[in-house]
Design a protein around this motif. Structure first.
Motif, PDB file in Angstrom:
ATOM      1  N   LEU A 197       0.913  -1.056  -0.034  1.00  0.00           N
ATOM      2  CA  LEU A 197       0.110  -0.004  -0.008  1.00  0.00           C
ATOM      3  C   LEU A 197       0.953   1.213   0.081  1.00  0.00           C
ATOM      4  O   LEU A 197       0.775   2.570  -0.692  1.00  0.00           O
ATOM      5  CB  LEU A 197      -0.932   0.028   1.307  1.00  0.00           C
ATOM      6  N   ILE A 198       1.961   1.325   0.749  1.00  0.00           N
ATOM      7  CA  ILE A 198       2.907   2.407   0.893  1.00  0.00           C
ATOM      8  C   ILE A 198       3.478   2.494  -0.469  1.00  0.00           C
ATOM      9  O   ILE A 198       3.639   3.752  -0.978  1.00  0.00           O
ATOM     10  CB  ILE A 198       3.962   2.174   1.965  1.00  0.00           C
ATOM     11  N   TYR A 199       3.868   1.784  -1.251  1.00  0.00           N
ATOM     12  CA  TYR A 199       4.700   1.702  -2.395  1.00  0.00           C
ATOM     13  C   TYR A 199       3.736   2.378  -3.449  1.00  0.00           C
ATOM     14  O   TYR A 199       3.973   3.253  -4.384  1.00  0.00           O
ATOM     15  CB  TYR A 199       4.999   0.254  -2.744  1.00  0.00           C
ATOM     16  N   LYS A 200       2.392   1.654  -3.525  1.00  0.00           N
ATOM     17  CA  LYS A 200       1.442   2.135  -4.594  1.00  0.00           C
ATOM     18  C   LYS A 200       1.067   3.699  -4.356  1.00  0.00           C
ATOM     19  O   LYS A 200       0.945   4.563  -5.176  1.00  0.00           O
ATOM     20  CB  LYS A 200       0.205   1.354  -4.456  1.00  0.00           C
ATOM     21  N   LYS A 201       1.042   3.837  -3.007  1.00  0.00           N
ATOM     22  CA  LYS A 201       0.944   5.610  -2.605  1.00  0.00           C
ATOM     23  C   LYS A 201       1.700   6.313  -3.143  1.00  0.00           C
ATOM     24  O   LYS A 201       1.558   7.428  -3.617  1.00  0.00           O
ATOM     25  CB  LYS A 201       0.553   5.589  -1.154  1.00  0.00           C
ATOM     26  N   ALA A 202       3.057   5.938  -2.863  1.00  0.00           N
ATOM     27  CA  ALA A 202       4.134   6.661  -3.255  1.00  0.00           C
ATOM     28  C   ALA A 202       4.221   7.215  -4.779  1.00  0.00           C
ATOM     29  O   ALA A 202       4.964   8.157  -5.296  1.00  0.00           O
ATOM     30  CB  ALA A 202       5.444   6.201  -2.934  1.00  0.00           C
ATOM     31  N   LEU A 203       3.865   6.283  -5.625  1.00  0.00           N
ATOM     32  CA  LEU A 203       3.825   6.355  -7.107  1.00  0.00           C
ATOM     33  C   LEU A 203       2.751   7.646  -7.376  1.00  0.00           C
ATOM     34  O   LEU A 203       2.884   8.061  -8.577  1.00  0.00           O
ATOM     35  CB  LEU A 203       3.314   5.023  -7.674  1.00  0.00           C
ATOM     36  N   PHE A 204       1.702   7.934  -6.736  1.00  0.00           N
ATOM     37  CA  PHE A 204       0.665   8.872  -7.153  1.00  0.00           C
ATOM     38  C   PHE A 204       0.588  10.071  -6.102  1.00  0.00           C
ATOM     39  O   PHE A 204      -0.248  10.873  -6.165  1.00  0.00           O
ATOM     40  CB  PHE A 204      -0.931   8.078  -6.784  1.00  0.00           C
ATOM     41  N   LEU A 205       1.621  10.489  -5.477  1.00  0.00           N
ATOM     42  CA  LEU A 205       1.755  11.600  -4.327  1.00  0.00           C
ATOM     43  C   LEU A 205       1.814  12.747  -5.209  1.00  0.00           C
ATOM     44  O   LEU A 205       2.620  12.921  -6.243  1.00  0.00           O
ATOM     45  CB  LEU A 205       3.188  11.295  -3.515  1.00  0.00           C
ATOM     46  N   ALA A 925       4.759   9.143 -16.522  1.00  0.00           N
ATOM     47  CA  ALA A 925       4.706   9.392 -17.854  1.00  0.00           C
ATOM     48  C   ALA A 925       4.296   8.339 -18.832  1.00  0.00           C
ATOM     49  O   ALA A 925       3.421   8.530 -19.726  1.00  0.00           O
ATOM     50  CB  ALA A 925       5.988  10.417 -18.336  1.00  0.00           C
ATOM     51  N   PHE A 926       5.080   7.370 -18.694  1.00  0.00           N
ATOM     52  CA  PHE A 926       4.832   6.069 -19.438  1.00  0.00           C
ATOM     53  C   PHE A 926       3.693   5.199 -19.026  1.00  0.00           C
ATOM     54  O   PHE A 926       3.353   4.294 -19.717  1.00  0.00           O
ATOM     55  CB  PHE A 926       6.218   5.134 -19.364  1.00  0.00           C
ATOM     56  N   ALA A 927       3.022   5.605 -17.878  1.00  0.00           N
ATOM     57  CA  ALA A 927       1.900   4.899 -17.412  1.00  0.00           C
ATOM     58  C   ALA A 927       2.211   3.554 -17.011  1.00  0.00           C
ATOM     59  O   ALA A 927       1.757   2.388 -17.156  1.00  0.00           O
ATOM     60  CB  ALA A 927       0.764   4.905 -18.318  1.00  0.00           C
ATOM     61  N   HIS A 928       3.587   3.367 -16.347  1.00  0.00           N
ATOM     62  CA  HIS A 928       4.045   2.169 -15.983  1.00  0.00           C
ATOM     63  C   HIS A 928       4.010   1.750 -14.535  1.00  0.00           C
ATOM     64  O   HIS A 928       4.530   1.131 -14.031  1.00  0.00           O
ATOM     65  CB  HIS A 928       5.634   1.781 -16.403  1.00  0.00           C
ATOM     66  N   GLU A 929       3.008   2.330 -13.794  1.00  0.00           N
ATOM     67  CA  GLU A 929       2.716   2.473 -12.542  1.00  0.00           C
ATOM     68  C   GLU A 929       2.722   1.259 -11.842  1.00  0.00           C
ATOM     69  O   GLU A 929       3.055   0.497 -11.091  1.00  0.00           O
ATOM     70  CB  GLU A 929       1.748   3.336 -11.913  1.00  0.00           C
ATOM     71  N   GLN A 930       1.606   0.232 -12.728  1.00  0.00           N
ATOM     72  CA  GLN A 930       1.149  -0.973 -12.333  1.00  0.00           C
ATOM     73  C   GLN A 930       2.568  -1.962 -12.648  1.00  0.00           C
ATOM     74  O   GLN A 930       2.586  -2.934 -11.915  1.00  0.00           O
ATOM     75  CB  GLN A 930      -0.120  -1.659 -13.460  1.00  0.00           C
ATOM     76  N   ARG A 931       3.074  -1.839 -13.557  1.00  0.00           N
ATOM     77  CA  ARG A 931       4.425  -2.546 -13.850  1.00  0.00           C
ATOM     78  C   ARG A 931       5.416  -2.420 -12.572  1.00  0.00           C
ATOM     79  O   ARG A 931       5.955  -3.611 -12.256  1.00  0.00           O
ATOM     80  CB  ARG A 931       5.249  -2.304 -15.188  1.00  0.00           C
ATOM     81  N   PHE A 932       5.529  -1.369 -12.089  1.00  0.00           N
ATOM     82  CA  PHE A 932       6.513  -1.161 -11.112  1.00  0.00           C
ATOM     83  C   PHE A 932       5.969  -1.740  -9.621  1.00  0.00           C
ATOM     84  O   PHE A 932       6.925  -1.936  -8.850  1.00  0.00           O
ATOM     85  CB  PHE A 932       7.041   0.392 -10.799  1.00  0.00           C
ATOM     86  N   ILE A 933       4.627  -1.697  -9.811  1.00  0.00           N
ATOM     87  CA  ILE A 933       3.812  -2.116  -8.764  1.00  0.00           C
ATOM     88  C   ILE A 933       4.243  -3.626  -8.552  1.00  0.00           C
ATOM     89  O   ILE A 933       4.456  -4.233  -7.562  1.00  0.00           O
ATOM     90  CB  ILE A 933       2.488  -1.884  -8.599  1.00  0.00           C
ATOM     91  N   GLN A 934       3.862  -4.336  -9.706  1.00  0.00           N
ATOM     92  CA  GLN A 934       4.316  -5.761  -9.827  1.00  0.00           C
ATOM     93  C   GLN A 934       5.702  -6.009  -9.430  1.00  0.00           C
ATOM     94  O   GLN A 934       5.951  -6.841  -8.869  1.00  0.00           O
ATOM     95  CB  GLN A 934       4.193  -6.123 -11.297  1.00  0.00           C
ATOM     96  N   GLN A 935       6.660  -5.056  -9.902  1.00  0.00           N
ATOM     97  CA  GLN A 935       8.089  -5.327  -9.709  1.00  0.00           C
ATOM     98  C   GLN A 935       8.253  -5.307  -8.238  1.00  0.00           C
ATOM     99  O   GLN A 935       8.941  -6.139  -7.489  1.00  0.00           O
ATOM    100  CB  GLN A 935       9.093  -4.288 -10.282  1.00  0.00           C
ATOM    101  N   ASN A 936       7.627  -4.326  -7.518  1.00  0.00           N
ATOM    102  CA  ASN A 936       7.891  -4.263  -5.978  1.00  0.00           C
ATOM    103  C   ASN A 936       7.234  -5.533  -5.305  1.00  0.00           C
ATOM    104  O   ASN A 936       7.679  -5.842  -4.217  1.00  0.00           O
ATOM    105  CB  ASN A 936       7.226  -3.050  -5.397  1.00  0.00           C
ATOM    106  N   LYS A 937       5.997  -6.091  -5.887  1.00  0.00           N
ATOM    107  CA  LYS A 937       5.753  -7.179  -5.247  1.00  0.00           C
ATOM    108  C   LYS A 937       6.483  -8.057  -5.258  1.00  0.00           C
ATOM    109  O   LYS A 937       6.607  -9.230  -4.370  1.00  0.00           O
ATOM    110  CB  LYS A 937       4.237  -7.311  -6.189  1.00  0.00           C
ATOM    111  N   GLU A 938       7.155  -8.174  -6.642  1.00  0.00           N
ATOM    112  CA  GLU A 938       8.156  -9.684  -6.693  1.00  0.00           C
ATOM    113  C   GLU A 938       9.363  -9.479  -5.986  1.00  0.00           C
ATOM    114  O   GLU A 938       9.582 -10.641  -5.152  1.00  0.00           O
ATOM    115  CB  GLU A 938       8.659  -9.690  -8.279  1.00  0.00           C
ATOM    116  N   VAL A 939       9.875  -8.257  -5.597  1.00  0.00           N
ATOM    117  CA  VAL A 939      11.215  -8.404  -4.644  1.00  0.00           C
ATOM    118  C   VAL A 939      10.367  -8.673  -3.026  1.00  0.00           C
ATOM    119  O   VAL A 939      11.160  -9.117  -2.389  1.00  0.00           O
ATOM    120  CB  VAL A 939      11.862  -6.922  -4.914  1.00  0.00           C
ATOM    121  N   VAL A 940       9.389  -8.043  -2.771  1.00  0.00           N
ATOM    122  CA  VAL A 940       8.931  -8.210  -1.450  1.00  0.00           C
ATOM    123  C   VAL A 940       8.565  -9.862  -1.239  1.00  0.00           C
ATOM    124  O   VAL A 940       9.015 -10.448  -0.250  1.00  0.00           O
ATOM    125  CB  VAL A 940       7.409  -7.421  -1.266  1.00  0.00           C
TER     126      VAL A 940
END
Length: 1230
Positions: A197-205, A925-940
């Motif tokens: 939740l924190i990671y996703k929030k940080a992308l949209f601050l 800008a590239f609208a890649h928020e979901q992909r980076f959320i996915q990457q965060n999910k993978e490292v976690v």
């Protein structure tokens, strides 16, 4: 608040990737039998494999579906969205009754409860069953003692009691381990959900929210605050379990001792409020400690990111002192907490004794005929021992609750902060134009001054558009408005199709070059090669050691500035977007390269010829090739049209040409690097764009964190003991030995007391014996209390000494590492050692060491007592001890490596998060928020896999060790029955009560031995830098004169340098000499060796041959600080550290105030500093955010804000920085 709901609305962000790593080795738990699940036998294959060879990540079992972040995160986000909606409804209801309703944030706790309530209830049921069974064994022991006292003819009942005791303790083992497993994994799930939740929030601050939370603070939310919630969940059931156990124990004691038990209850009632006060004090200390940790992480982050500046200016000692000052504040708080732990230890050890002393004393006073029998004594003692843990745990869990409330507040503040509004831009536009502005005005803050005003622009699809204008006119702001990065105040903005963005400051990921270009897209070989050729990257690939598979370091440290911009451009081109926003990408490359990029990529014959391209540029020679030109002025569209249309308005275009001409001249002059008579290196000497090319030797990539294998060397433990202090080590051993001997003496005395009671016939004699025995029992308890207090005090002193020493050594080693180390190792790895590893050394390692020593002494004492009572018991102990050590050997080998894998998997979480925060504008800008959320999910998830395997391995161990302990209980009970009348009932009670305790003691003993070895990895990691190659000494015996260098004569004699021993020379036989009072320009193409030459002057890069002489002194013969302290450099990137203005000007405190004021006057800053309330002592926040800049133009105030806000606004100040080449991506903190 509505924007929060929209952002959390897309549950599709957490989709399992088919064929991902989690599918490689699924956990066999689901298909295992009931018995295998209860005993964790299905995990044995990992334990055996770990004994045969060091485990690797691929060997571990993957998570169960329900335990992975792929499932946890979407479920929790759904509940969070519901909580946000409920909170909005509550606010509406309150507002209808009260005009000024208090704003309440959504409750994170409610969302967590609604997500995990069923599994939490399941965990609570396991805990209830385990608690009930824990009280059953003392009752069975009571019946056995009664059996031994009366010895009925039907002896088979004794065997029944022995068997029943074994069954009960074995069932308790199985249920308790299920409770532990579900409890710990549920707490890890909660941490995973919160991190997601924190990671996703940080992308949209929004920009406003980003100002409130620094990078260090957001990282701390992910690590410290999420960990607090995890710790609370792990102890949550103790909130009701501890009172429940106390209540049941007191009820059973009432049956044994009657109203006398109320005296013991009175002691409890007296002690618990004191524990509460201690917990409150601990809460305040932890709150202060959290602030100090925030300060330390923040300063460390600044130091590590600005390490090049520290080394060039020889400022390491000053900042080392600052870190140590913060550390000393931490240790002071740790010392206070340690002294409070003295009371906690006293409570844990002595409260059962005080309760029993008060109860027995009142028991005698109530009725002089009351006699303590073996049944009453040992049943009561067993119940008092059960009381010990809940009494100790209750204040701990109360403290955890209090600390978690603080963390919850911090997390709720962050999660409720303002986000960027997606409705600023209409992206579902289907009209004739690619982009359309209609009466649109924008600001960087809703309440701020408009930066762009009354924009009316329509850009056709497929057009090539140039945005030009004078400095500060709002060119880059137009691109930010199109991206939705600004707050729309009025009007309409419409955008059709996908977007690709090339920022002024290239953002490069820590991954291979190919992944940087693909940026999540599917590889299409033919198009990929076409993009590489168009972006002039093919020559660079030939230089890279592994071509496009070369790993690029953090922030792109191992490629040049020009290469970074071309990679950034290639990323945009490969995305095949509909709209391309290009923020002056050609300014960072050579002229001939820029021409190629325009012709082959941007221009009418380029690869993007059919795309909509908006180019912010200062190069007016490109304007004739544009389809549309937008001239900006003071945030408005001054002119718009084709080149011919604008050319007809000669006045405006002529003015523009004149302005640009002047700017280009100034820009050209800034490219010259000089060394004057005072040995000052000008801006561009260390310019990023002029880094040596990789073919010159700088061929390095980011190093993966090394995972040690094999056992932890005894030298590591010895290193900790040395830091602890041998005096404190031996005093600790003495106090804990005394504490255990006195504890055994108490129980032996009670046994002898109960034995005497049966042989005393006269009441007067019994009364005298009773009084004496009670006094001696009290004296033993007092001695035990003194030993406990002494032990806790000694342990606190020793652990503080160890923490101080190891931290100081770590800091000293890190600051002495060469600059190349920081360029090839992720910052997250270093910070992880100062945070997680030092936390284990500060708070846990000494606890594990103390517990192991205590358990060792306890086990030895227990075996001796039981063998003394039942000599045949030794026959059962010998094979069981053999089995214990066999299990321990297998477990330790696997657990140690799993813990190491878990430690190594934590760093990528922090590194990925830090990288995301730096590039958040590009990601959005590239609208890649979901992909980076996915990457965060993978490292976690990777960290969670290691954690899961570690938890299961602990449960595997516990079931087997406790089973062996249960066999010991059974043997003791069986031998007591077989002994018949040859053994007294008091001895039976003593041996069985000790046998019941040995189960837990042996389990703890083996577990803590493993914990010591696995947590010693933290000491190993902290000491790892000690053996790495360091820079030369800061100060050497030979020191230059105080006035050196007085002439500024620099001489290179056959100088050679290379970046690594296995690479070619970066500088080859350089020989030249300068004269005093001379200015030297260093010029050359990218990769020519300009930066290498200047790095050698500062000995950032040491020589391979030859020498450098400055004013007659060979610089290799003096200390680094004597050299660097006498040279000076004006770096390209301005770096400000938190602290006072005076400290930033003079960290070494070498100059007087009058000299500092003189410097400020020369830099035209004197009036500004004098206007500050504290003048030179003005506190500068992270990155200089609280310094304000007054921007004048034509005698009028144009802007007046903090540097960061001015950069975000991209006005005149931003444009001035752009020309100086020192701007950063608006998404960054610098």
């Amino acid at each position: 608040m509505f924007s929060i709901l929209r952002r959390w609305g897309a549950s599709s962000s957490y989709q399992r990737v088919p064929g991902g790593p989690e599918a490689q080795k699924c956990s066999p738990e689901k298909s295992a039998s009931f018995f295998s699940k209860m005993t964790y036998s299905w995990f044995s294959r990992i334990i055996i494999l770990g004994y045969k060879k060091p485990l690797e990540r691929e060997d571990l079992f993957e998570l169960n579906e329900s335990d992975s972040s792929y499932v946890i995160c979407p479920v929790f986000e759904k509940q969070w969205r519901k909580e946000v909606l409920r909170n909005q409804e509550r606010q509406k209801v309150k507002a209808s009754f009260h005009k000024e309703a208090h704003t309440r944030k959504p409750s994170l706790l409610c969302a967590l409860w609604n997500t995990f309530k069923f599994v939490l209830i399941q965990v609570a049921l396991f805990k209830v069953l385990a608690d009930i069974l824990s009280f059953t064994s003392p009752l069975i022991m009571k019946q056995m003692i009664i059996f031994c006292e009366h010895r009925p003819d039907f002896g088979w009942s004794g065997y029944g009691y022995a068997l029943a005791l074994f069954v009960v303790v074995f069932l308790q083992t199985l249920i308790l381990q299920q409770y532990q497993r579900f409890n710990i994994l549920t707490s890890a799930k909660i941490k995973t959900a919160v991190i997601g939740l924190i990671y996703k929030k940080a992308l949209f601050l929004s920009n406003v929210s980003r100002k409130k939370f620094s990078t260090g603070e957001i990282i701390n939310l992910m690590s410290a605050d999420a960990q607090q919630l995890m710790d609370l969940t792990a102890n949550l059931n103790l909130l009701w379990s501890a009172p429940f156990q106390i209540l049941v124990a007191v009820s059973l004691l009432w049956q044994e001792l009657g109203p006398a038990v109320l005296a013991g209850v009175a002691v409890l009632v007296f002690v618990i409020p004191i524990n509460a006060l201690v917990a409150t004090r601990v809460k305040k200390l932890k709150k202060s400690q959290t602030k100090n940790k925030d300060k330390q992480i923040k300063l460390l982050n600044e130091i590590l990111h600005g390490i090049k500046i520290l080394k060039l200016y020889a400022w390491e000692p000053s900042y080392k002192k600052k870190i140590i000052e913060i550390r000393e504040q931490e240790l002071e708080i740790q010392k206070s907490a340690g002294y409070l732990a003295v009371f906690s230890m006293l409570t844990l050890t002595c409260i059962p004794f005080l309760v029993s002393l008060a109860t027995f004393g009142i028991y005698f006073l109530l009725d002089e005929g009351n006699v303590l029998t073996a049944t009453k004594v040992f049943t009561s003692i067993s119940l008092f021992n059960i009381l010990r843990l809940p009494l100790f745990d209750l204040p701990t869990v109360i403290s955890a609750v209090v600390q978690a409330r603080i963390s919850l507040g911090r997390l709720e503040d962050f999660l409720s902060s303002e986000e960027l509004l997606p409705q600023n831009i209409e992206t579902n536009y289907t009209g004739d134009h690619a982009i359309a502005f209609t009466n649109a005005s924008f600001a960087w803050d809703k309440t701020g001054i408009p930066v762009l005003k009354d924009l009316n622009i329509k850009i056709p699809e497929g057009a090539l558009v140039a945005v030009v204008g004078q400095v500060g006119s709002g060119k880059s702001s137009v691109l930010s408005a199109i991206l939705g990065e600004m707050e729309k105040l009025t009007g309409v903005v419409q955008r059709k199709g996908s977007v690709a963005y090339v920022s002024q400051q290239a953002w490069i990921q820590n991954c291979i070059l190919q992944e940087n270009i693909l940026f999540g897209s599917i590889m299409q070989k033919q198009f990929y090669e076409r993009v590489l050729e168009a972006c002039a990257l093919l020559p660079d690939l030939e230089q890279l050691p592994n071509g496009d598979q070369t790993e690029i370091g953090e922030r792109g440290v191992n490629i040049s500035g020009g290469q970074k911009h071309r990679v950034s451009l290639a990323r945009a081109v490969y995305s095949r977007a509909d709209i391309y926003l290009l923020d002056d990408p050609l300014s960072a490359v050579d002229v001939h390269v820029g021409k190629q990029l325009f012709e082959k990529v941007i221009g009418s014959s380029g690869i993007l010829k059919n795309k909509t391209r908006i180019l912010v540029t200062h190069n007016l020679t490109l304007l004739p090739q544009m389809d549309l030109i937008i001239v900006m002025g003071s945030g408005r569209v001054a002119q718009m049209g084709t080149y011919q249309e604008l050319l007809s308005k000669t006045k405006n275009l002529a003015n523009l040409l004149q302005v640009f001409s002047e700017q280009e001249k100034a820009h050209a002059l800034e490219q010259v690097s000089v060394i004057n008579s005072r040995t000052i290196l000008k801006d561009q000497i260390l310019e990023q764009n002029d880094r040596p090319s990789l073919d010159q030797g700088k061929q390095f990539s980011m190093k993966k964190e090394k995972i040690p294998i094999g056992g932890v060397k005894f030298s590591i433990i010895l290193k900790y003991l040395r830091a602890f202090g041998w005096l404190w080590v031996w005093l600790s051993m003495a106090t804990y030995l005394g504490q255990n001997l006195v504890g055994i003496g108490q129980n032996l005395w009670l046994s002898a007391w109960a034995k005497e009671a049966k042989h005393v016939s006269e009441f007067t004699e019994w009364k005298q014996i009773r009084s004496n025995n009670l006094n001696i029992y009290g004296l033993l308890g007092l001695m035990q209390g003194l030993f406990v207090c002494s032990g806790a005090y000694v342990l606190t002193r020793g652990s503080l000494a160890a923490s101080r020493t190891l931290h100081a050594q770590l800091l000293d080693n890190v600051l002495h590492l060469p600059l190349q180390f920081f360029e090839t190792n992720p910052i997250g790895q270093i910070i992880n050692r100062f945070t997680k590893d030092m936390f284990i050394i500060d708070m846990r390692f000494h606890y594990y060491l103390r517990t192991w020593v205590n358990c060792t002494l306890d086990v030895i004492g227990t075996v001796l007592v039981i063998v003394g009572a039942l000599p045949l018991f030794i026959l059962g102990v010998i094979p069981l001890v053999f089995l214990y050590f066999t299990i321990q050997r297998y477990y330790v080998a696997s657990s140690r490596q799993i813990r190491r894998l878990a430690g190594a998997s934590r760093s990528p979480i922090i590194s990925h998060f830090s990288e995301t925060l730096l590039g958040v504008s590009t990601i959005r800008a590239f609208a890649h928020e979901q992909r980076f959320i996915q990457q965060n999910k993978e490292v976690v998830n990777e960290n969670l896999v290691c954690f899961y395997n570690n938890v299961i391995s602990n449960r595997w161990l516990s079931v087997r060790l406790e089973f062996l302990g249960n066999l010991m209980v059974f043997f003791a009970a069986l031998l007591a029955v077989l002994a018949g009348d040859s053994i007294d009932s008091a001895i039976v009670g003593l041996s069985i009560s000790y046998a019941l305790n040995i189960t837990q003691s042996l389990n703890f003993w083996v577990r803590k031995a493993c914990e010591i070895e696995t947590n010693a990895v933290s000491i190993e990691r902290v000491c790892e830098y000690e053996n790495m190659d360091k820079e030369a000494p800061w100060i050497m015996s030979k020191r230059p004169p105080s006035q050196w260098p007085h002439k500024g004569v620099v001489e290179f004699i056959n100088y050679q340098a290379r970046y690594r021993d296995d690479l070619g020379l970066a500088l080859q036989d350089i020989t030249f000499q300068t004269h005093g009072e001379e200015k030297i320009g260093i010029v050359g193409r990218t990769g020519a060796g300009k930066s290498t030459l200047s790095n050698c002057l500062f000995r950032i890069l040491e020589r391979s041959g030859g020498k450098i002489i400055i004013d007659g002194i060979d610089i290799s013969t003096i200390g680094l600080h004597d050299l660097r302290g006498k040279l000076n450099v004006i770096p390209q990137d301005p770096v400000l550290f938190s602290g006072t203005l005076q400290m930033n000007l003079d960290p070494l405190d070498k100059y007087s105030d009058s000299e500092l004021w003189e410097v400020l006057e020369l830099c035209h800053l004197k009036e500004f500093v004098q206007s500050l309330p504290r003048k030179l002592l003005h506190e500068i926040s992270e990155g200089g955010e609280n310094l304000r800049v007054l921007v004048l133009d034509s005698g009028r105030i144009i802007e007046f804000e903090t540097p960061r806000n001015l950069i975000c606004q991209k006005g005149l100040f931003f444009a001035m920085l752009t020309e100086a080449g020192i701007t950063q991506d608006s998404g960054t903190k610098k």
